[in-house]
Design a protein around this motif. Structure first.
Motif, PDB file in Angstrom:
ATOM      1  N   MET A   1      27.805  45.317  35.473  1.00 47.16           N
ATOM      2  CA  MET A   1      28.313  44.074  36.060  1.00 47.16           C
ATOM      3  C   MET A   1      28.320  42.965  35.000  1.00 47.16           C
ATOM      4  O   MET A   1      27.271  42.571  34.498  1.00 47.16           O
ATOM      5  CB  MET A   1      27.426  43.647  37.240  1.00 47.16           C
ATOM      6  CG  MET A   1      27.463  44.581  38.426  1.00 47.16           C
ATOM      7  SD  MET A   1      28.965  44.466  39.360  1.00 47.16           S
ATOM      8  CE  MET A   1      28.567  43.143  40.498  1.00 47.16           C
ATOM      9  N   THR A   2      29.500  42.499  34.702  1.00 47.11           N
ATOM     10  CA  THR A   2      29.600  41.381  33.771  1.00 47.11           C
ATOM     11  C   THR A   2      29.752  40.087  34.555  1.00 47.11           C
ATOM     12  O   THR A   2      29.771  40.097  35.786  1.00 47.11           O
ATOM     13  CB  THR A   2      30.822  41.572  32.860  1.00 47.11           C
ATOM     14  OG1 THR A   2      31.956  41.669  33.698  1.00 47.11           O
ATOM     15  CG2 THR A   2      30.699  42.824  32.023  1.00 47.11           C
ATOM     16  N   VAL A   3      29.854  38.977  33.807  1.00 46.07           N
ATOM     17  CA  VAL A   3      30.036  37.678  34.473  1.00 46.07           C
ATOM     18  C   VAL A   3      31.325  37.693  35.282  1.00 46.07           C
ATOM     19  O   VAL A   3      31.372  37.221  36.428  1.00 46.07           O
ATOM     20  CB  VAL A   3      30.070  36.554  33.421  1.00 46.07           C
ATOM     21  CG1 VAL A   3      30.279  35.221  34.092  1.00 46.07           C
ATOM     22  CG2 VAL A   3      28.784  36.546  32.629  1.00 46.07           C
ATOM     23  N   ALA A   4      32.397  38.259  34.694  1.00 45.57           N
ATOM     24  CA  ALA A   4      33.682  38.304  35.390  1.00 45.57           C
ATOM     25  C   ALA A   4      33.560  39.095  36.690  1.00 45.57           C
ATOM     26  O   ALA A   4      34.117  38.684  37.725  1.00 45.57           O
ATOM     27  CB  ALA A   4      34.750  38.929  34.486  1.00 45.57           C
ATOM     28  N   ASP A   5      32.820  40.194  36.675  1.00 43.76           N
ATOM     29  CA  ASP A   5      32.663  40.998  37.891  1.00 43.76           C
ATOM     30  C   ASP A   5      31.978  40.201  38.992  1.00 43.76           C
ATOM     31  O   ASP A   5      32.412  40.206  40.143  1.00 43.76           O
ATOM     32  CB  ASP A   5      31.827  42.247  37.577  1.00 43.76           C
ATOM     33  CG  ASP A   5      32.665  43.308  36.908  1.00 43.76           C
ATOM     34  OD1 ASP A   5      33.883  43.264  37.099  1.00 43.76           O
ATOM     35  OD2 ASP A   5      32.098  44.145  36.208  1.00 43.76           O
ATOM     36  N   TYR A 113      41.475  53.659  40.163  1.00 42.49           N
ATOM     37  CA  TYR A 113      40.820  52.975  39.044  1.00 42.49           C
ATOM     38  C   TYR A 113      39.358  53.338  38.903  1.00 42.49           C
ATOM     39  O   TYR A 113      38.742  52.960  37.913  1.00 42.49           O
ATOM     40  CB  TYR A 113      40.991  51.461  39.190  1.00 42.49           C
ATOM     41  CG  TYR A 113      42.388  51.038  38.840  1.00 42.49           C
ATOM     42  CD1 TYR A 113      42.731  50.746  37.528  1.00 42.49           C
ATOM     43  CD2 TYR A 113      43.377  50.980  39.811  1.00 42.49           C
ATOM     44  CE1 TYR A 113      44.019  50.403  37.192  1.00 42.49           C
ATOM     45  CE2 TYR A 113      44.669  50.639  39.481  1.00 42.49           C
ATOM     46  CZ  TYR A 113      44.984  50.345  38.175  1.00 42.49           C
ATOM     47  OH  TYR A 113      46.260  50.007  37.841  1.00 42.49           O
ATOM     48  N   ARG A 114      38.786  54.045  39.900  1.00 39.29           N
ATOM     49  CA  ARG A 114      37.387  54.466  39.822  1.00 39.29           C
ATOM     50  C   ARG A 114      36.501  53.336  39.305  1.00 39.29           C
ATOM     51  O   ARG A 114      36.537  52.235  39.820  1.00 39.29           O
ATOM     52  CB  ARG A 114      37.250  55.705  38.916  1.00 39.29           C
ATOM     53  CG  ARG A 114      38.058  56.870  39.369  1.00 39.29           C
ATOM     54  CD  ARG A 114      37.490  57.449  40.653  1.00 39.29           C
ATOM     55  NE  ARG A 114      38.431  58.356  41.273  1.00 39.29           N
ATOM     56  CZ  ARG A 114      38.275  59.672  41.282  1.00 39.29           C
ATOM     57  NH1 ARG A 114      37.218  60.210  40.735  1.00 39.29           N
ATOM     58  NH2 ARG A 114      39.177  60.438  41.864  1.00 39.29           N
ATOM     59  N   TRP A 115      35.731  53.626  38.275  1.00 38.78           N
ATOM     60  CA  TRP A 115      34.822  52.618  37.721  1.00 38.78           C
ATOM     61  C   TRP A 115      35.247  52.277  36.303  1.00 38.78           C
ATOM     62  O   TRP A 115      34.446  52.041  35.413  1.00 38.78           O
ATOM     63  CB  TRP A 115      33.387  53.141  37.803  1.00 38.78           C
ATOM     64  CG  TRP A 115      32.370  52.058  37.803  1.00 38.78           C
ATOM     65  CD1 TRP A 115      31.389  51.879  36.866  1.00 38.78           C
ATOM     66  CD2 TRP A 115      32.198  51.009  38.742  1.00 38.78           C
ATOM     67  NE1 TRP A 115      30.645  50.788  37.171  1.00 38.78           N
ATOM     68  CE2 TRP A 115      31.110  50.231  38.310  1.00 38.78           C
ATOM     69  CE3 TRP A 115      32.876  50.634  39.914  1.00 38.78           C
ATOM     70  CZ2 TRP A 115      30.686  49.099  39.012  1.00 38.78           C
ATOM     71  CZ3 TRP A 115      32.455  49.521  40.601  1.00 38.78           C
ATOM     72  CH2 TRP A 115      31.368  48.779  40.149  1.00 38.78           C
ATOM     73  N   ASP A 116      36.568  52.313  36.042  1.00 37.44           N
ATOM     74  CA  ASP A 116      37.084  51.963  34.721  1.00 37.44           C
ATOM     75  C   ASP A 116      36.672  50.554  34.352  1.00 37.44           C
ATOM     76  O   ASP A 116      36.563  49.680  35.205  1.00 37.44           O
ATOM     77  CB  ASP A 116      38.620  52.034  34.730  1.00 37.44           C
ATOM     78  CG  ASP A 116      39.104  53.454  34.775  1.00 37.44           C
ATOM     79  OD1 ASP A 116      38.248  54.350  34.681  1.00 37.44           O
ATOM     80  OD2 ASP A 116      40.314  53.664  34.922  1.00 37.44           O
ATOM     81  N   LYS A 117      36.503  50.377  33.069  1.00 34.47           N
ATOM     82  CA  LYS A 117      36.128  49.056  32.593  1.00 34.47           C
ATOM     83  C   LYS A 117      37.163  48.637  31.567  1.00 34.47           C
ATOM     84  O   LYS A 117      37.550  49.428  30.704  1.00 34.47           O
ATOM     85  CB  LYS A 117      34.750  49.118  31.938  1.00 34.47           C
ATOM     86  CG  LYS A 117      34.065  47.786  31.830  1.00 34.47           C
ATOM     87  CD  LYS A 117      32.593  48.003  31.519  1.00 34.47           C
ATOM     88  CE  LYS A 117      31.796  46.744  31.617  1.00 34.47           C
ATOM     89  NZ  LYS A 117      31.820  45.813  30.619  1.00 34.47           N
ATOM     90  N   ILE A 118      37.671  47.394  31.667  1.00 37.05           N
ATOM     91  CA  ILE A 118      38.649  46.939  30.685  1.00 37.05           C
ATOM     92  C   ILE A 118      38.182  45.605  30.125  1.00 37.05           C
ATOM     93  O   ILE A 118      37.417  44.879  30.751  1.00 37.05           O
ATOM     94  CB  ILE A 118      40.047  46.767  31.300  1.00 37.05           C
ATOM     95  CG1 ILE A 118      39.979  45.832  32.492  1.00 37.05           C
ATOM     96  CG2 ILE A 118      40.660  48.083  31.675  1.00 37.05           C
ATOM     97  CD1 ILE A 118      41.273  45.147  32.771  1.00 37.05           C
ATOM     98  N   GLU A 119      38.662  45.296  28.926  1.00 34.80           N
ATOM     99  CA  GLU A 119      38.420  43.985  28.345  1.00 34.80           C
ATOM    100  C   GLU A 119      39.536  43.064  28.783  1.00 34.80           C
ATOM    101  O   GLU A 119      40.700  43.461  28.805  1.00 34.80           O
ATOM    102  CB  GLU A 119      38.416  44.089  26.817  1.00 34.80           C
ATOM    103  CG  GLU A 119      37.260  44.905  26.272  1.00 34.80           C
ATOM    104  CD  GLU A 119      35.923  44.253  26.581  1.00 34.80           C
ATOM    105  OE1 GLU A 119      35.820  43.028  26.408  1.00 34.80           O
ATOM    106  OE2 GLU A 119      35.009  44.976  27.027  1.00 34.80           O
ATOM    107  N   LEU A 120      39.193  41.828  29.136  1.00 36.32           N
ATOM    108  CA  LEU A 120      40.231  40.886  29.539  1.00 36.32           C
ATOM    109  C   LEU A 120      41.020  40.452  28.308  1.00 36.32           C
ATOM    110  O   LEU A 120      40.437  40.199  27.255  1.00 36.32           O
ATOM    111  CB  LEU A 120      39.601  39.668  30.212  1.00 36.32           C
ATOM    112  CG  LEU A 120      39.112  39.938  31.625  1.00 36.32           C
ATOM    113  CD1 LEU A 120      38.282  38.776  32.129  1.00 36.32           C
ATOM    114  CD2 LEU A 120      40.278  40.169  32.548  1.00 36.32           C
ATOM    115  N   PRO A 121      42.370  40.389  28.411  1.00 39.23           N
ATOM    116  CA  PRO A 121      43.183  39.997  27.253  1.00 39.23           C
ATOM    117  C   PRO A 121      43.141  38.483  27.045  1.00 39.23           C
ATOM    118  O   PRO A 121      42.445  37.770  27.764  1.00 39.23           O
ATOM    119  CB  PRO A 121      44.577  40.462  27.655  1.00 39.23           C
ATOM    120  CG  PRO A 121      44.573  40.397  29.130  1.00 39.23           C
ATOM    121  CD  PRO A 121      43.167  40.709  29.570  1.00 39.23           C
ATOM    122  N   ALA A 122      43.909  38.031  26.061  1.00 42.04           N
ATOM    123  CA  ALA A 122      43.995  36.591  25.805  1.00 42.04           C
ATOM    124  C   ALA A 122      44.598  35.892  27.022  1.00 42.04           C
ATOM    125  O   ALA A 122      45.355  36.492  27.776  1.00 42.04           O
ATOM    126  CB  ALA A 122      44.855  36.333  24.573  1.00 42.04           C
TER     127      ALA A 122
END
Lengths: 164, 122
Positions: A1-5, A113-122
């Protein structure tokens, strides 16, 4: 869990909760006001998802124009002030269809999407989106302008009084 | 960021909107529920845009966000025309409950429209 999540979950809970109030409240005006909360929450979701320009357009167009228009319509149709019990039809078909669509869509998307994790783009700032909009999407952009003009004329023609 | 969170939020929002469209009787509340469904679609577009940017490298970047902008504009046009239709309906029938609208009863020819004081030229 990140801040975005964490942010997405919290704002999502607010969005879905206030949307439920929009469709269940017994005051027509309260439904409009809860719609403001929902639409602001959706704009916040866009901000977290880096769609900056879309978030501001959402605030400007939905909160600034659509909600005001809806409240005007509530007043012009002499909607009852205060709680009313006759705002809803029998609920169970709606509950069935609503739960069915929500459940099946959620299952489909969660399965994809299961539990895929992506980096947010610009961030999609006005500069970046505008560049694409006026380079690759000029023709649809102009067509949307034409559509707005047609809708404007249609609305005026429909709401004219009398049939002379 | 796990894209599953915004996707599930969008799915739930769409379900709530569908419930509202089926259950509400007042035409203005019906339009509000339709707005909820449109917003759910926009959340899916934006999330898919962010997700696909990172994984598929599409030919045109930011397509989802631009589609969302178009959806917002078309929704604004829809609300304008929809409210004009509702006001017209109110003038004709004095009610905006969608299940009280008879599907076939033509007004008699030359019927005088109800004057509710909303008309400027009466």
């Amino acid at each position: 869990m990140t801040v975005a999540d964490v942010l997405l979950t919290a704002i999502g809970a607010v969005v879905v909760g206030s949307a439920l109030l929009v469709v269940t409240t017994r005051h027509i005006v309260h439904a409009g006001l809860w719609l403001v909360v929902t639409l602001t929450g959706v704009a916040a979701l866009y901000l977290v998802l880096t769609a900056e320009l879309v978030a501001w357009v959402q605030i400007l167009l939905y909160l600034g124009a659509v909600v005001v228009l809806l409240l005007f319509a509530v007043m012009l149709t002499r909607a009852p002030i205060g709680a009313r019990d006759d705002l809803d039809r029998p609920r169970w078909p709606g509950v069935l269809v609503g739960l069915g669509t929500a459940g099946s869509l959620a299952a489909l998307l969660a399965n994809a999407y299961r539990w895929d994790k992506i980096e947010l783009p610009a961030a999609g700032t006005a500069e970046r989106i505008g560049e694409h909009l006026f380079r690759s999407w000029v023709l649809p952009f102009e067509l949307v302008g034409l559509l707005l003009l047609a809708a404007l004329i249609g609305a005026i023609a429909l709401s004219r009084s009398g049939d002379e | 960021m796990h894209p599953v969170f915004p996707f599930v939020v969008a799915a739930l929002l769409f379900g709530v909107g569908a419930y509202g469209v089926l259950v509400r009787r007042n035409a203005v509340l019906l339009l509000m529920s339709a707005e909820l469904m449109l917003n759910a679609v926009n959340i899916v577009l934006i999330t898919a845009d962010v997700t696909i940017q990172r994984t598929l490298k599409p030919a045109l970047p930011a397509t989802g966000q631009i589609f969302a902008l178009f959806v917002i504009v078309v929704a604004a046009a829809e609300i304008g025309v929809g409210l004009a239709i509702i006001l017209r309906l109110y003038r004709l029938r004095r009610a905006v409950a969608v299940d009280e609208i008879p599907l076939a009863d033509p007004l008699p020819a030359g019927a005088v429209l109800a004057d509710d004081g909303l008309d400027e030229r009466s």
